[in-house]
Design a protein around this motif. Structure first.
Motif, PDB file in Angstrom:
ATOM      1  N   ASP A  55     -11.942  32.835  64.342  1.00 46.74           N
ATOM      2  CA  ASP A  55     -11.560  33.024  62.771  1.00 46.74           C
ATOM      3  C   ASP A  55     -11.190  34.799  62.729  1.00 46.74           C
ATOM      4  O   ASP A  55     -11.427  34.789  61.997  1.00 46.74           O
ATOM      5  CB  ASP A  55     -13.198  32.935  62.438  1.00 46.74           C
ATOM      6  CG  ASP A  55     -13.229  31.239  61.910  1.00 46.74           C
ATOM      7  OD1 ASP A  55     -12.606  30.772  61.997  1.00 46.74           O
ATOM      8  OD2 ASP A  55     -13.826  31.237  62.063  1.00 46.74           O
ATOM      9  N   ARG A  58     -10.238  36.377  59.639  1.00 49.89           N
ATOM     10  CA  ARG A  58     -11.465  36.706  59.076  1.00 49.89           C
ATOM     11  C   ARG A  58     -11.857  37.806  59.662  1.00 49.89           C
ATOM     12  O   ARG A  58     -12.778  37.834  58.378  1.00 49.89           O
ATOM     13  CB  ARG A  58     -12.635  35.575  58.717  1.00 49.89           C
ATOM     14  CG  ARG A  58     -11.382  33.990  58.521  1.00 49.89           C
ATOM     15  CD  ARG A  58     -12.909  33.303  58.855  1.00 49.89           C
ATOM     16  NE  ARG A  58     -14.178  33.336  57.995  1.00 49.89           N
ATOM     17  CZ  ARG A  58     -15.354  32.780  58.336  1.00 49.89           C
ATOM     18  NH1 ARG A  58     -15.407  32.061  59.141  1.00 49.89           N
ATOM     19  NH2 ARG A  58     -16.417  32.971  57.836  1.00 49.89           N
ATOM     20  N   GLU A  92     -19.458  37.877  55.505  1.00 52.13           N
ATOM     21  CA  GLU A  92     -20.603  36.961  56.278  1.00 52.13           C
ATOM     22  C   GLU A  92     -21.490  37.375  57.171  1.00 52.13           C
ATOM     23  O   GLU A  92     -22.948  37.636  57.049  1.00 52.13           O
ATOM     24  CB  GLU A  92     -20.591  36.089  56.504  1.00 52.13           C
ATOM     25  CG  GLU A  92     -21.324  35.123  57.623  1.00 52.13           C
ATOM     26  CD  GLU A  92     -20.146  33.469  57.542  1.00 52.13           C
ATOM     27  OE1 GLU A  92     -20.668  32.582  57.379  1.00 52.13           O
ATOM     28  OE2 GLU A  92     -19.321  33.582  58.698  1.00 52.13           O
ATOM     29  N   LYS A 222     -16.674  40.220  58.980  1.00 56.99           N
ATOM     30  CA  LYS A 222     -15.984  38.414  59.193  1.00 56.99           C
ATOM     31  C   LYS A 222     -16.593  38.299  57.407  1.00 56.99           C
ATOM     32  O   LYS A 222     -17.520  38.109  57.781  1.00 56.99           O
ATOM     33  CB  LYS A 222     -16.768  37.761  59.827  1.00 56.99           C
ATOM     34  CG  LYS A 222     -16.325  36.417  59.771  1.00 56.99           C
ATOM     35  CD  LYS A 222     -16.636  35.384  61.233  1.00 56.99           C
ATOM     36  CE  LYS A 222     -15.752  35.667  61.537  1.00 56.99           C
ATOM     37  NZ  LYS A 222     -16.364  34.939  63.180  1.00 56.99           N
ATOM     38  N   LYS A 224     -16.252  36.012  54.182  1.00 56.49           N
ATOM     39  CA  LYS A 224     -16.680  34.537  54.142  1.00 56.49           C
ATOM     40  C   LYS A 224     -15.640  33.896  53.747  1.00 56.49           C
ATOM     41  O   LYS A 224     -14.408  33.937  53.481  1.00 56.49           O
ATOM     42  CB  LYS A 224     -18.054  34.113  52.737  1.00 56.49           C
ATOM     43  CG  LYS A 224     -19.258  34.754  53.149  1.00 56.49           C
ATOM     44  CD  LYS A 224     -19.886  35.301  51.319  1.00 56.49           C
ATOM     45  CE  LYS A 224     -21.389  36.215  51.697  1.00 56.49           C
ATOM     46  NZ  LYS A 224     -21.717  36.112  50.634  1.00 56.49           N
ATOM     47  N   THR A 225     -16.016  32.290  54.675  1.00 49.65           N
ATOM     48  CA  THR A 225     -14.664  31.552  54.041  1.00 49.65           C
ATOM     49  C   THR A 225     -13.826  31.137  52.812  1.00 49.65           C
ATOM     50  O   THR A 225     -15.031  31.185  51.734  1.00 49.65           O
ATOM     51  CB  THR A 225     -15.385  30.225  55.015  1.00 49.65           C
ATOM     52  OG1 THR A 225     -16.002  30.499  55.830  1.00 49.65           O
ATOM     53  CG2 THR A 225     -14.362  28.869  54.588  1.00 49.65           C
ATOM     54  N   GLY A 226     -13.092  31.333  52.703  1.00 45.45           N
ATOM     55  CA  GLY A 226     -12.316  30.842  52.082  1.00 45.45           C
ATOM     56  C   GLY A 226     -12.300  32.851  50.412  1.00 45.45           C
ATOM     57  O   GLY A 226     -11.348  31.949  49.869  1.00 45.45           O
TER      58      GLY A 226
END
Length: 822
Positions: A55, A58, A92, A222, A224-226
Motif C-alpha cells: 500500500d 497510502r 490509520e 499511512k 485510512k482506506t479511501g
C-alpha cells in the motif's frame, strides 16, 4: 508472408550496397539510444517506479514548512509528532524514525552498520511482513505506548551473516548503547527503509525530546482506506492552524504531508530531469545527423528512384521499401544501443552519489528495451520522412535529363542540410557551456581553503558498545548512573586516543563528534549573556553547529587558533565550562567586540548553564568544499560526557594515509574489541562530499564530448558532400585562373560561417537555460565569459577540424581530369 520476406531481403541488400551509410547510421543510433536507455533506466528506477512497499500509495511523509523562509524539512518537533499522531484522523497509523551508521555487538562481534531507529508503529505503517518472527508490537495504549523499548529487528542478510539464518537469529540479543535488545523479527531481502538499514532498534512511542523546535525525528503515516490526498491536505492545514493558535513556536511553520516517494526522491529529481533533458539534446543531434545522412543518400539514389518511378513503381511501393529499411536499421540500431547501455549503466551506478535512493535496483528491463526500440523506430521514421517526401516530388522526365556527374541536389536540399548542421552546432555549444561551467566550478572548489589540511589524515568512526550505562534484559537489575557511564566512556575514549598516538607512523591524534566532510553535525540555538535570553522553543535566537572534541584536535586537523587558548586536559567535569567559537560565529554575534570571556547558553545537553568563550578558531568548510563555513562551537567532550560514546578519531600520519587506515583499523579491533570502528581517509571523505558534483560534471562532459563527435561527423559529411557536388565548379574556376588557396579559404570560410550561425544560436540557448541549471551550478555566474569562450573555441576547433580534409580535396582538384570526364 513471402512478399514481406522478399521485401526485407531487398531492403537488406540495398543497405549492404550502401555499407558506409548503414554502419554510420547504426553507430550513431547506438550512441544516442544507448545513452538514452542508460539515463532513462536510472530515471525509471529512481523516480517513476512505485515504491515496493505494501500500500505504498497510502504512505506519506510529513514535512515541517517554514512559512517565512518558504522552505521545508523532512523532520518534526517531538510534541508536534505526538499531537499529529493523536489528532489527525486521516491517518490509520503514524510512526517516527531516524537512521545513522553506528556500532553494536551481535553474536560476540562488534560491528559498524546502518541502523534505523523506529517507533513501535513502524511495521504497521510500512506493512512489511517479516520472513521470521514479528514486527514491533503496539500496546493496547496505542500510540501512547508506555512499554520500555527493548526489541530489535534485523534484515535477512544480517541474520544470515551473523547467525546463519533467519530462524537462528530470533531470540538472540544485540547490545546497543549497553542495552541488550532481543531480536523479534527478520525483515525480507530488499527492504532497507530508512536509508540502507540492516538493523532496526525499537524506540518509545513518544519521542524523548518533546521540544517543538528540536526537529529530531522523521515521520511517516499511512492514511485510512479511501482517504484522498485532497482530504488529507485539508485536515493537515486545519491541524497546522490549530497548532499555530495554541503554541507560539508553531506560528512560523506548518505541517504538510507528501507522498513518501516524493519525500525520498524529491531532492534528486531536478538533477535527473536535467540529465534526461541533456541526453534528449544528444538524441536531437543524433536525429539531425541521421536526417543529414538520409538526405545525402536520397540524393545519391534519386536517379535510381526516378527510373523505378518511370518504370511504373508506385509511391506506396517506394514508401514500403523505405519502411523496411527503417525497420531493419531501427532493430540493429536498438540492439547496438542496448550493448552501449549495459556498460554505460554499470558505470553510472558506480559513479553515482550513494545517497540516490534505490540505486541498487537500477538495471535494464523489458520496459526500457521496448522504450529504446520505440525511440529508435521514431528517430529513424522521422528522419526518413523528409527524404521520402522529397522523392515523391521528383519529376521523372526532368530528373532523367539532369547530369548525374554534377549531382541532382536542389538548392533547397543543400540549405536544409546546412540548417541541420546549424542546429547541431547550437545544441553542441549549449552542452559544452554547461559542462565548462561545471568544470570551472569544480576547479574553483578544489582551490577553496577548507580550513584544515586534508592530506595524511585518517578518520576512525567509533562507537563504544560496552558502556557502563547498560541494562540487562531484566529491568530490575541495578545499573550504573548516567554520570558514571559518561565517565567510563570518556576514560575509554582517552585510552583509545592515547593508544593510537603510540602507533608507529602516527604524528598526532584527537577525537571529535563530527569531523569535516562527514554527516551528523548538530546545530543549536544560543543566547549571549547580557544580550539575549535562552528560552526553549524560541525561534529567533542565532544558531551554530556544535562539536565536542578532545585536546589536540585543532593541531591534528591543522585548524588555526586565531585568538585565546585551546582546550586542555584540565577542561573536565568540575572545572568551568568553556568553549571555542569560529570566526563565522564572531561575525554573527560578536562583530566589533572581543568575544574572549563572553558567555553563551544553549540547549545541547543542559539548560541553565553559561559557558565561557576562551578562544576563536578559523572557519572550516564542514559539509563540502562548496559549502560556506557555518558558525561553529567547539566544547571539550570531557565536560559533555554523553557525547563520548560516538566519536570520530582523526589521526595525522607521517606516511600515506591509505596504508595507515588499514593499520589503525586492525589496531583498534585488537586493542579495543568493545569498540565498533570504521576507517577512512579524509581525502576519501572530501571526494565523497563532492561526488554528486563530480557525477554531474562527468555526465555533462560526456554528453558534450559525444555531441562534439556527432557535430564533427555531421559537419565533415556536409562539407565533403558539398565538395564532391562542386568538383566541376572548382575545375572550371581553376581553368579560369583561380588560385588553390582561394578555393581552400572559400570552403573553410563557408563551414566556419555555418558554425558561427550555430554558435550564435547556442549562446542564446545557453543563456535561456542558465536559470534551469542554476540549482546545480551553485554560485557560478549566469554569463561566464570564460566558459562561453572555451565552449565556443572548442566548437570552432571541431568545425575547422571537420573541414580541413574536404577543403584540401577541393583545393587539389585536377581541372583537366574533371573536365575530360564531363
Amino acid at each position: 508472408m513471402s512478399d514481406w520476406m522478399r521485401e526485407l531481403r531487398v531492403a537488406a541488400r540495398q543497405l549492404r550496397r550502401s555499407m558506409s551509410f548503414t554502419v554510420t547510421v547504426i553507430l550513431t543510433l547506438a550512441v544516442g539510444i544507448g545513452l538514452n536507455a542508460a539515463i532513462f533506466t536510472m530515471v525509471d528506477c529512481v523516480l517513476l517506479r512505485p515504491l515496493g512497499y505494501h500500500d505504498a500509495d497510502r504512505i506519506y511523509g510529513i514535512n515541517t514548512r517554514f512559512l517565512e523562509e518558504r522552505r521545508s524539512i523532512p523532520r518534526l518537533g517531538g510534541a508536534d509528532y505526538t499531537d499529529l499522531a493523536q489528532r489527525v484522523s486521516s491517518f490509520e497509523w503514524t510512526a517516527y524514525y531516524f537512521f545513522a551508521q553506528d556500532g553494536l555487538q551481535a553474536n560476540g562481534r562488534t560491528l559498524y552498520t546502518d541502523i534505523g531507529f523506529v517507533s513501535p508503529e513502524f511495521g504497521q505503517v510500512m506493512g512489511v511482513e517479516p520472513v521470521a518472527g514479528r514486527v514491533f508490537q503496539v500496546s493496547t495504549h496505542g500510540q501512547n505506548n508506555v512499554k520500555d523499548p527493548d526489541e530489535a529487528m534485523v534484515s535477512n542478510a544480517f541474520a544470515r551473516e551473523n547467525y546463519g539464518g533467519a530462524a537462528e537469529a530470533l531470540g538472540k540479543t544485540l547490545r546497543y548503547y549497553g542495552k541488550l535488545r532481543v531480536i523479534v523479527g527478520v525483515l525480507p531481502d530488499g527492504f532497507s527503509f530508512p536509508g540502507k538499514s540492516q538493523v532496526w532498534i525499537e524506540q518509545a512511542s513518544a519521542p524523548n525530546i518533546l521540544n517543538r523546535t528540536a526537529y529530531n525525528q522523521r515521520v511517516i503515516g499511512k492514511v485510512k482506506t479511501g482517504v484522498s490526498a485532497a482530504t488529507l491536505d485539508a485536515e493537515m492545514a486545519t491541524f497546522s492552524k490549530q497548532l499555530s493558535a495554541t503554541y507560539p513556536e508553531d506560528k512560523v511553520k506548518a505541517l504538510e504531508a507528501v507522498s513518501l516517494q516524493e519525500q525520498i526522491v524529491g531532492k534528486i529529481r531536478p538533477m535527473l530531469r536535467l540529465l534526461m533533458a541533456s541526453v534528449v539534446v544528444v538524441l536531437l543531434i543524433v536525429c539531425a545527423n541521421i536526417t543529414h545522412l538520409q538526405l545525402v543518400r536520397a540524393t545519391q539514389l534519386r536517379r535510381e528512384v526516378t527510373i523505378r518511378t518511370a518504370l511504373g513503381a508506385s509511391r506506396i511501393a517506394l514508401a514500403r521499401r523505405a519502411c523496411f529499411e527503417v525497420l531493419l536499421l531501427s532493430v540493429v540500431g536498438c540492439a547496438a544501443g542496448v550493448l552501449v547501455a549495459l556498460p554505460a549503466l554499470r558505470l553510472l551506478v558506480r559513479l553515482a552519489p550513494q545517497d540516490i535512493p534505490r540505486l541498487a535496483d537500477v538495471s535494464l528491463n523489458l520496459d526500457v528495451i521496448a522504450f529504446s526500440f520505440g525511440v529508435s523506430l521514431v528517430a529513424m521514421g522521422v528522419t526518413a520522412l523528409l527524404p521520402l517526401w522529397r522523392s515523391w516530388q521528383v519529376d521523372p522526365a526532368s530528373a532523367m535529363k539532369q547530369d548525374a556527374a554534377r549531382g541532382m541536389e536542389t538548392r533547397g536540399s543543400g540549405r536544409l542540410r546546412q540548417s541541420l548542421i546549424v542546429g547541431e552546432v547550437a545544441l553542441t555549444l549549449t552542452l559544452c557551456v554547461a559542462a565548462t561551467l561545471l568544470v570551472r566550478q569544480l576547479l574553483a572548489e578544489a582551490q577553496q581553503n577548507l580550513g584544515f589540511s586534508p592530506d595524511r589524515l585518517v578518520m576512525l568512526d567509533t562507537h563504544i558498545v560496552n558502556t557502563a550505562a547498560g541494562v540487562a534484559t531484566n529491568s530490575s537489575t541495578t545499573v550504573a548512573t548516567e554520570e558514571a557511564a559518561g565517565a567510563a566512556d570518556v576514560s575509554t575514549l582517552d585510552s583509545m586516543v592515547e593508544g593510537i598516538r603510540g602507533v608507529p607512523g602516527v604524528a598526532s591524534a584527537a577525537a571529535v563528534t563530527s569531523a569535516p566532510m562527514t554527516p551528523g553535525s548538530s546545530d543549536v540555538m544560543y543566547a549571549v549573556h547580557g544580550v539575549s535570553e535562552f528560552v526553549p522553543g524560541e525561534n529567533h535566537l542565532p544558531s551554530a553547529n556544535i562539536y565536542g572534541m578532545t585536546p589536540g584536535y585543532l593541531e591534528t586537523m591543522g585548524i588555526p587558533l586565531v585568538k585565546g587558548r585551546e582546550i586542555t586536559e584540565a577542561d573536565r567535569v568540575g572545572s568551568e565550562k568553556i568553549l571555542l567559537i569560529s570566526e563565522a560565529m564572531v561575525q554573527q554575534s560578536f562583530r566589533g567586540v572581543d568575544p574572549i570571556g563572553k558567555q553563551i547558553m544553549c540547549g545541547w545537553d543542559s539548560i541553565g548553564e553559561w559557558w565561557t568563550i576562551v578562544g576563536v578558531v578559523g572557519d572550516v568548510r564542514q559539509e563540502s568544499p562548496a559549502a560556506a563555513p557555518a558558525p561553529s562551537i567547539y566544547v571539550p567532550v570531557a565536560q559533555h560526557a554523553r557525547a563520548a560514546t560516538d566519536m570520530q578519531v582523526v589521526v595525522r600520519t607521517h606516511s600515506g594515509d591509505g596504508a595507515m587506515s588499514a593499520t589503525l583499523a586492525k589496531y583498534m579491533q585488537r586493542q579495543f574489541p568493545q569498540v565498533a570502528v570504521q576507517a577512512s581517509t579524509m581525502r576519501e571523505n572530501v571526494g565523497e562530499s563532492e561526488r554528486a558534483q563530480h557525477f554531474r560534471t562527468l555526465l555533462f562532459g560526456s554528453f558534450a564530448g559525444v555531441s562534439i563527435l556527432l557535430a564533427m561527423t555531421g559537419m565533415y559529411g556536409v562539407t565533403a558532400y558539398t565538395v564532391a557536388q562542386r568538383r566541376f565548379e572548382f575545375a572550371v574556376r581553376f581553368a579560369l585562373g583561380a588560385q588553390r588557396t582561394q578555393v581552400l579559404r572559400s570552403v573553410i570560410w563557408n563551414a566556419v560561417g555555418i558554425a558561427a550561425i550555430g554558435m550564435a544560436g547556442g549562446v542564446v540557448l545557453s543563456i535561456a537555460l542558465t536559470r534551469v541549471i542554476g540549482t546545480l551550478l551553485g554560485q557560478t555566474a549566469g554569463f561566464d565569459p570564460v566558459s562561453y569562450g572555451v565552449a565556443a573555441a572548442a566548437v570552432l576547433l571541431i568545425a575547422l577540424t571537420a573541414t580541413l580534409q574536404p577543403a584540401y580535396r577541393a583545393a587539389t582538384v585536377e581541372p583537366m581530369q574533371v573536365l575530360r570526364s564531363e
